[in-house]
Scaffold this active site. Structure first.
Site, PDB file in Angstrom:
ATOM      1  N   ILE A   1       0.822  -1.105  -0.023  1.00 45.06           N
ATOM      2  CA  ILE A   1      -0.178   0.014   0.047  1.00 45.06           C
ATOM      3  C   ILE A   1       0.863   1.251   0.149  1.00 45.06           C
ATOM      4  O   ILE A   1       0.553   2.108  -0.770  1.00 45.06           O
ATOM      5  CB  ILE A   1      -1.055   0.102   1.084  1.00 45.06           C
ATOM      6  CG1 ILE A   1      -1.914  -1.141   1.089  1.00 45.06           C
ATOM      7  CG2 ILE A   1      -1.642   1.297   1.158  1.00 45.06           C
ATOM      8  CD1 ILE A   1      -2.889  -1.509   2.235  1.00 45.06           C
TER       9      ILE A   1
ATOM     10  N   ASP B   1      10.870   2.578   6.606  1.00 42.07           N
ATOM     11  CA  ASP B   1      10.567   1.344   6.905  1.00 42.07           C
ATOM     12  C   ASP B   1      11.581   0.427   7.265  1.00 42.07           C
ATOM     13  O   ASP B   1      12.526   0.518   6.795  1.00 42.07           O
ATOM     14  CB  ASP B   1      10.054   0.764   5.675  1.00 42.07           C
ATOM     15  CG  ASP B   1       8.967  -0.771   6.055  1.00 42.07           C
ATOM     16  OD1 ASP B   1       9.500  -1.326   6.905  1.00 42.07           O
ATOM     17  OD2 ASP B   1       7.931  -0.741   5.248  1.00 42.07           O
TER      18      ASP B   1
ATOM     19  N   SER C   1      -4.262   3.543   7.927  1.00 40.86           N
ATOM     20  CA  SER C   1      -3.764   2.367   8.172  1.00 40.86           C
ATOM     21  C   SER C   1      -4.328   1.694   9.597  1.00 40.86           C
ATOM     22  O   SER C   1      -5.410   0.766   9.395  1.00 40.86           O
ATOM     23  CB  SER C   1      -2.149   2.351   8.571  1.00 40.86           C
ATOM     24  OG  SER C   1      -1.456   1.244   8.736  1.00 40.86           O
ATOM     25  N   ARG C   2      -3.847   2.128  10.578  1.00 47.12           N
ATOM     26  CA  ARG C   2      -4.557   1.609  11.848  1.00 47.12           C
ATOM     27  C   ARG C   2      -4.562   2.787  12.802  1.00 47.12           C
ATOM     28  O   ARG C   2      -3.570   3.804  12.991  1.00 47.12           O
ATOM     29  CB  ARG C   2      -3.580   0.356  12.496  1.00 47.12           C
ATOM     30  CG  ARG C   2      -3.631  -0.938  11.886  1.00 47.12           C
ATOM     31  CD  ARG C   2      -4.979  -1.696  11.966  1.00 47.12           C
ATOM     32  NE  ARG C   2      -5.239  -2.859  11.359  1.00 47.12           N
ATOM     33  CZ  ARG C   2      -5.557  -2.920   9.845  1.00 47.12           C
ATOM     34  NH1 ARG C   2      -6.139  -1.825   9.355  1.00 47.12           N
ATOM     35  NH2 ARG C   2      -5.532  -4.095   9.486  1.00 47.12           N
TER      36      ARG C   2
ATOM     37  N   ASP D   1      -8.709   8.089   8.186  1.00 44.66           N
ATOM     38  CA  ASP D   1      -9.811   7.041   7.710  1.00 44.66           C
ATOM     39  C   ASP D   1      -9.811   5.959   8.703  1.00 44.66           C
ATOM     40  O   ASP D   1     -10.840   5.025   8.844  1.00 44.66           O
ATOM     41  CB  ASP D   1      -9.435   6.404   6.437  1.00 44.66           C
ATOM     42  CG  ASP D   1     -10.549   5.227   5.964  1.00 44.66           C
ATOM     43  OD1 ASP D   1     -11.751   5.661   5.905  1.00 44.66           O
ATOM     44  OD2 ASP D   1     -10.144   4.225   5.587  1.00 44.66           O
TER      45      ASP D   1
ATOM     46  N   GLU E   1     -12.046   3.443  17.207  1.00 39.97           N
ATOM     47  CA  GLU E   1     -13.123   3.349  16.335  1.00 39.97           C
ATOM     48  C   GLU E   1     -14.089   1.967  16.357  1.00 39.97           C
ATOM     49  O   GLU E   1     -15.374   2.290  15.833  1.00 39.97           O
ATOM     50  CB  GLU E   1     -12.468   3.298  14.759  1.00 39.97           C
ATOM     51  CG  GLU E   1     -11.949   1.864  14.455  1.00 39.97           C
ATOM     52  CD  GLU E   1     -11.344   1.847  13.073  1.00 39.97           C
ATOM     53  OE1 GLU E   1     -11.682   0.964  12.521  1.00 39.97           O
ATOM     54  OE2 GLU E   1     -10.359   2.652  12.888  1.00 39.97           O
TER      55      GLU E   1
ATOM     56  N   HIS F   1     -13.270   4.452   7.934  1.00 33.01           N
ATOM     57  CA  HIS F   1     -12.747   3.188   7.602  1.00 33.01           C
ATOM     58  C   HIS F   1     -13.185   2.734   6.111  1.00 33.01           C
ATOM     59  O   HIS F   1     -13.725   1.431   5.921  1.00 33.01           O
ATOM     60  CB  HIS F   1     -12.634   2.084   8.668  1.00 33.01           C
ATOM     61  CG  HIS F   1     -11.540   1.200   8.703  1.00 33.01           C
ATOM     62  ND1 HIS F   1     -11.016   0.731   9.794  1.00 33.01           N
ATOM     63  CD2 HIS F   1     -10.960   0.489   7.454  1.00 33.01           C
ATOM     64  CE1 HIS F   1      -9.947  -0.135   9.233  1.00 33.01           C
ATOM     65  NE2 HIS F   1      -9.936  -0.079   8.052  1.00 33.01           N
TER      66      HIS F   1
END
Length: 334
Positions: free
Chosen positions: A159, A178, A236-237, A261, A266, A298
């Protein structure tokens, strides 16, 4: 074989049934759908089912897994990539088969991240409401040209790579961070340490999993290192971002824009209609008062192509379990 599907929405039913017709033909898989999320109070609904199919906000801690096992459940099918909601050590101890959908239409989430950036930057959501009311004034709608800006991608998996390609195509300088870098990223952008990415980026977009190491990756300290006025994007999270720290950064004007998002609390809000209810999450309500904050519920994954792929891979994982075949998408503790 019966499979209990929790947190089931109409689109889950549609795409799982379509996939079952294609992928599960001859396997005699029967899905039983429940609107309720899986937790210790709803686990009993899986009675007489050999497997459960769950989503991101279903709870699979040790008590839930023990209850499922006692009911005869032997497989947990995640129709998502993340598995931080599963106690894998308990699942292993119980001998449960746990499999996920590791990657699905990464462009779906990447394109949604761009949609959030473009909407918030050019204020199209506010302009839409103004024009419908006959107000054609431009004051308060000033944006910035993204061409030539710097986009920082935190997490350069599939992603993250898809998102990096989009920003590169728009003429942005792309930085990436990363701990397990993708070789493909070298063709798109420049790998840097997180501190450098935060200090140089006009847009910081998060695309990494939620682990103990990434919990509240964005906190007071990291926000202080960000370029003043930058935009933070999280598709993502929710747990990657310390909501209270972000609120402080928005109030101090250090953080220029926030587009999310996902949200760390949530599970009590998303995927349900609360328009007639009082939302008593004070942090979420505070976020909604900022004009430079954009929240979606989401929906980054929510495209036809992504749902088709999620359902097909889930059916493949189920078939592997049913015949005792090795499953490449199986996840285990450690």
């Amino acid at each position: 074989m019966q499979i209990a599907v929790f947190s089931a929405r109409p689109y889950d039913r549609r795409f799982l049934e379509e996939a079952n017709q294609r992928e599960g033909a001859g396997q005699d898989f029967q899905f039983v759908y429940f609107d309720a999320a899986l937790d210790v109070h709803t686990a009993a609904l899986a009675q007489d089912c050999a497997a459960v199919c769950v989503f991101v906000n279903d709870r699979l801690d040790a008590p839930v897994l023990q209850t499922l096992h006692a009911l005869g459940v032997r497989a947990v099918l995640l129709r998502c990539a993340g598995f931080n909601n599963v106690d894998l050590a308990s699942a292993n101890a119980l001998g449960l088969f746990v499999a996920r959908v590791p990657a699905y239409s990464p462009e779906a989430v990447a394109e949604h991240a761009l949609a959030l950036v473009m909407t918030l930057n050019r204020q199209t959501h506010r302009a839409y409401n103004r024009v419908r009311e006959g107000n054609f004034m431009l004051d308060g709608l000033l944006g910035r040209t993204l061409h030539g800006k710097t986009a920082g991608i935190v997490g350069t998996g599939k992603i993250g790579l898809a998102t990096a390609r989009i920003f590169r195509g728009m003429g942005c300088t792309v930085l990436g961070h990363d701990p397990f870098p993708s070789p493909a990223f070298a063709e798109i952008g420049t790998k840097v340490e997180l501190d450098e990415l935060l200090s140089r980026s006009d847009i910081v977009s998060l695309h990494c999993p939620l682990t103990p190491d990434t919990q509240h990756l964005i906190d007071d300290a990291s926000l202080a290192r960000m370029k003043p006025g930058a935009m933070l994007v999280n598709t993502s999270r929710g747990g990657l971002v310390d909501t209270h720290a972000v609120i402080r950064a928005l109030k101090s004007r250090r953080l220029g824009h926030l587009a999310i998002d996902v949200y760390e609390q949530e599970s009590a809000l998303f995927f349900q209609d609360l328009s007639g209810e009082i939302i008593d999450d004070e942090a979420f309500q505070r976020l909604m008062t900022f004009p430079n904050v954009l929240v979606t519920g989401h929906q980054g994954f929510f495209t036809v192509e992504a749902l088709q792929e999620i359902s097909a891979i889930t059916l493949g994982n189920l078939a592997d379990f049913a015949v005792g075949r090795e499953c490449g998408n199986r996840v285990a503790a450690g």
